[in-house]
Enzyme design. Structure first.
Site, PDB file in Angstrom:
ATOM      1  N   GLU A 121       0.870  -1.167   0.000  1.00 21.31           N
ATOM      2  CA  GLU A 121       0.000   0.000   0.000  1.00 21.31           C
ATOM      3  C   GLU A 121       0.915   1.228   0.000  1.00 21.31           C
ATOM      4  OE1 GLU A 121      -2.745   0.194   3.290  1.00 21.31           O
ATOM      5  OE2 GLU A 121      -3.525   2.121   2.593  1.00 21.31           O
ATOM      6  N   LYS A 146       4.027   0.650   9.495  1.00 21.11           N
ATOM      7  CA  LYS A 146       4.203   1.920   8.806  1.00 21.11           C
ATOM      8  C   LYS A 146       3.595   3.064   9.598  1.00 21.11           C
ATOM      9  CE  LYS A 146       3.087   0.059   4.850  1.00 21.11           C
ATOM     10  NZ  LYS A 146       2.439  -0.095   3.575  1.00 21.11           N
ATOM     11  N   ARG A 181       5.114 -13.242   9.611  1.00 23.56           N
ATOM     12  CA  ARG A 181       5.754 -11.957   9.425  1.00 23.56           C
ATOM     13  C   ARG A 181       7.213 -12.002   9.853  1.00 23.56           C
ATOM     14  NH1 ARG A 181       3.609  -6.697   9.376  1.00 23.56           N
ATOM     15  NH2 ARG A 181       1.587  -7.073   8.517  1.00 23.56           N
TER      16      ARG A 181
HETATM   17  P1  ATP Z   1       2.630  -2.323   7.893  1.00 23.16           P
HETATM   18  O1  ATP Z   1       2.101  -2.926   9.134  1.00 23.16           O
HETATM   19  O2  ATP Z   1       4.081  -2.050   7.955  1.00 23.16           O
HETATM   20  O3  ATP Z   1       1.840  -1.142   7.444  1.00 23.16           O
HETATM   21  P2  ATP Z   1       1.347  -3.765   5.864  1.00 23.16           P
HETATM   22  O4  ATP Z   1       1.172  -5.232   5.786  1.00 23.16           O
HETATM   23  O5  ATP Z   1       0.151  -2.964   6.163  1.00 23.16           O
HETATM   24  O6  ATP Z   1       2.523  -3.473   6.836  1.00 23.16           O
HETATM   25  P3  ATP Z   1       1.541  -3.433   3.078  1.00 23.16           P
HETATM   26  O7  ATP Z   1       2.076  -2.321   2.265  1.00 23.16           O
HETATM   27  O8  ATP Z   1       0.096  -3.696   3.020  1.00 23.16           O
HETATM   28  O9  ATP Z   1       1.980  -3.178   4.560  1.00 23.16           O
HETATM   29  O10 ATP Z   1       2.361  -4.761   2.785  1.00 23.16           O
HETATM   30  C1  ATP Z   1       2.739  -5.218   1.522  1.00 23.16           C
HETATM   31  C2  ATP Z   1       3.121  -6.661   1.623  1.00 23.16           C
HETATM   32  O11 ATP Z   1       4.207  -6.831   2.516  1.00 23.16           O
HETATM   33  C3  ATP Z   1       1.970  -7.484   2.170  1.00 23.16           C
HETATM   34  O12 ATP Z   1       1.854  -8.647   1.384  1.00 23.16           O
HETATM   35  C4  ATP Z   1       2.391  -7.795   3.566  1.00 23.16           C
HETATM   36  O13 ATP Z   1       1.884  -9.011   4.008  1.00 23.16           O
HETATM   37  C5  ATP Z   1       3.909  -7.823   3.454  1.00 23.16           C
HETATM   38  N1  ATP Z   1       4.529  -7.513   4.739  1.00 23.16           N
HETATM   39  C6  ATP Z   1       4.342  -6.406   5.483  1.00 23.16           C
HETATM   40  N2  ATP Z   1       5.042  -6.483   6.630  1.00 23.16           N
HETATM   41  C7  ATP Z   1       5.680  -7.667   6.614  1.00 23.16           C
HETATM   42  C8  ATP Z   1       6.569  -8.339   7.506  1.00 23.16           C
HETATM   43  N3  ATP Z   1       6.926  -7.785   8.665  1.00 23.16           N
HETATM   44  N4  ATP Z   1       7.041  -9.544   7.150  1.00 23.16           N
HETATM   45  C9  ATP Z   1       6.693 -10.103   5.975  1.00 23.16           C
HETATM   46  N5  ATP Z   1       5.869  -9.530   5.087  1.00 23.16           N
HETATM   47  C10 ATP Z   1       5.362  -8.329   5.392  1.00 23.16           C
HETATM   48 MG    MG Z   2      -1.440  -2.549   4.979  1.00 20.27          MG
END
Ligand code: ATP
Ligand code: MG
Length: 558
Positions: free
Chosen positions: A36, A271, A261
């Site tokens: 995102e 984020k 994760r």
């Molecule tokens: P955040 O909590 O940092 O905002 P998010 O999952 O909301 O993380 P996205 O931009 O939606 O952030 O994530 C893009 C991809 O990265 C998704 O497929 C998510 O599952 C993966 N991802 C995010 N954080 C991790 C992590 N700590 N380990 C592995 N994959 C991750």
């Molecule tokens: Mg997200």
């Protein structure tokens, strides 16, 4: 594509993909990385990137980079650009660049399809009423009074939602699944909400935006994704992911597979929190070298290769774990140990005068850039009558096991010769300002005395040639392993006040000043350092400590 040498490491996802290739379930593996654009990528995202791109590449498949841009309020084009830059820097190239917003019309049409089949309805309860009817893990929810609206009424309302006829929150479109499901995600989840805001790509074309679950699975299907890899918190959403794809005329049904994760200690990774650190000025920006962002790690001096190696070695599984920061540090230390040119730099200088060195003269010694790698060649190290050494390498009244410089004692100057301390000069406070030494000309390398052993070797820089540098020493951003563990406290209370200390009077050998931002070095006996992007003037380089040396002594004195 990345050039990592070691063979792939097996894991349960790779096994599934391998089997699907062998059985012919899929001719071509297609994965996606779906960020995102609401912030910068962090080290956790890199796990997902390495997994998605790595597995597709291994099996000759494709990986799309898809912006999951369904939340216009928090998203921006700048974040999107930064994400593309980071993915490329990590060493991966997407097959196609897509956006969930590319599919807004298709997503809308599929929602109309659901309505026509009696599988979605417009709910006009307010958020509070909806919440109160949702039930709990133990108790089933209660049907909305609007659940049985006619198809015609739903179609009409939904279209007017789209056209901007209602205020935010007035209605939502919900899937009509089962308010009594044991899985809360299946209790008539919202699939569209009204948001009368401008989207960074579609402008004002839409007044409604799809919810994550609706957009995500359908986007996967539209792109022909074979394996939709996501983190464990989506395990409970999988039945919904499948329900959506079963209830629309999708041409394929990707398999969602969840993995744990990636987590690191002594930092935070969401984020939202990283954004707070930036916005409240706890760090300088998203690329502050203390941040766990890709941009921060890069600026700190991490190589893409070290990050890929780190995730490869950490592996992929369903078991939640928190990896010690030291493991990540080891990845860059190993990389730099192999690849960083060696130089000498003194962070806390004290002057040594070589009293038997001819005044006004100087010379350039040839020193190996890397003691174990002759291919890296040599560098020229200037030497003159006055040199700087590390203040801590001299003690006037040392304990017995101190093998560095002391009055009357001898020490070898790295790459040069042995010196003996004959005299010290003090200021009126009694602190040492200058050390007078005699050097032993026979102990130069190449001469018979070169083999003469003394217990200590120290680094130094010629005072006449040394360049004054700013050195930024970074430590962990938080001073507890898990800043989020204590729910009573704000995680900001655990920020490490000493996470940055600036050394303004370091002296480096001239080689360093010829480097460009991003170039890295081992300062012998001190650590690994990278030229910062703020470094604009060769006469005053700025360096970040990437990581300390684990074992500075044992190595060099062997
Ligand atoms: P955040 O909590 O940092 O905002 P998010 O999952 O909301 O993380 P996205 O931009 O939606 O952030 O994530 C893009 C991809 O990265 C998704 O497929 C998510 O599952 C993966 N991802 C995010 N954080 C991790 C992590 N700590 N380990 C592995 N994959 C991750
Ligand atoms: Mg997200």
């Amino acid at each position: 594509m990345n050039n990592d040498q070691t063979p792939p490491v097996s894991n349960f996802i790779r096994n599934i993909v391998m089997r699907d290739r062998e059985t012919g379930k899929h001719d071509k593996i297609i994965t996606r990385f779906p960020p995102e654009p609401n912030g910068h990528l962090h080290i956790g995202h890199a796990k997902s990137i390495c997994l998605n791109f790595g597995i597709a590449a291994e099996f000759g498949g494709a990986t799309n980079l898809r912006f999951d841009d369904t939340n216009p309020l928090k998203e921006s084009d700048d974040f999107a650009q930064a994400i593309l830059n980071d993915v490329r820097w990590l060493g991966f190239e997407w097959t196609e660049l897509r956006h969930a917003s590319d599919y807004f019309q298709q997503l809308y049409d599929f929602a109309v399809h659901l309505i026509r089949n009696g599988k979605a309805y417009v709910d006009s309860q307010d958020a509070e009423a909806m919440r109160s009817r949702r039930g709990t893990l133990k108790d089933p929810g209660t049907d909305s009074p609007y659940r049985d609206r006619s198809v015609e009424e739903n179609l009409d309302l939904f279209e007017r939602m789209k056209n901007g006829g209602f205020a935010d929150g007035e209605h939502v479109l919900r899937a009509r699944i089962d308010m009594a499901s044991a899985n809360m995600n299946l209790r008539d989840p919202a699939i569209y909400r009204i948001r009368r805001v401008t989207h960074h790509r579609t402008g004002d074309a839409w007044n409604i935006y799809p919810m994550y679950d609706w957009a995500h699975g359908i986007s996967d299907a539209i792109e022909g994704i074979t394996h939709s890899l996501c983190t464990l918190e989506f395990e409970d959403h999988r039945p919904l992911y499948d329900w959506f794809l079963e209830n629309i005329p999708a041409t394929c049904h990707p398999q969602q597979i969840e993995f744990a994760r990636g987590n690191l200690d002594f930092t935070v990774m969401s984020k939202r929190k990283l954004r707070q650190l930036v916005e409240e000025g706890h760090v300088s920006d998203w690329d502050d070298p203390r941040m766990p962002t890709i941009a921060g790690l890069r600026r700190r001096g991490y190589t893409a290769r070290s990050i890929r190696t780190f995730w490869k070695e950490a592996g992929v599984s369903k078991a939640e774990s928190i990896i010690p920061m030291g493991v990540l540090e080891n990845a860059i230390r190993n990389d730099m140990n192999e690849n960083a040119p060696r130089v000498m730099a003194v962070l806390d200088p004290i002057k040594v005068v070589l009293t038997n060195y001819p005044e006004g003269e100087s010379e350039w010694l040839q020193a190996p850039s890397h003691p174990q790698n002759p291919e890296m060649g040599h560098r020229s190290v200037p030497l003159s009558r006055e040199i700087w050494i590390e203040r801590a390498d001299f003690m006037e009244d040392p304990p017995r096991k101190f093998f560095r410089l002391r009055p009357g004692g001898e020490v070898r100057l790295r790459n040069a010769f042995i010196i003996k301390c004959n005299d010290i000069i003090k200021d009126s406070d009694g602190s040492v300002t200058e050390i007078h030494c005699e050097f032993d000309p026979d102990s130069r390398s190449g001469l018979p005395g070169a083999a003469r052993k003394v217990k200590g070797t120290i680094h130094w820089v010629s005072a006449e040639h040394g360049i004054n540098a700013e050195v930024r020493l970074y430590d962990r951003l938080f001073n507890v392993a898990n800043p989020l563990a204590d729910k009573e406290k704000d995680y900001l209370e655990f920020l490490n006040p000493d996470s940055l200390s600036v050394v303004s009077s370091a002296i480096v050998e001239p080689t360093v000043a010829q480097g460009q931002p991003g170039d890295f070095f081992q300062f012998e006996r001190v650590g690994y350092f990278t030229i910062d992007q703020d470094s604009k003037d060769a006469a005053r380089p700025i360096l970040n400590r990437t990581v300390s040396l684990r074992d500075s002594w044992a190595k060099i004195n062997r």
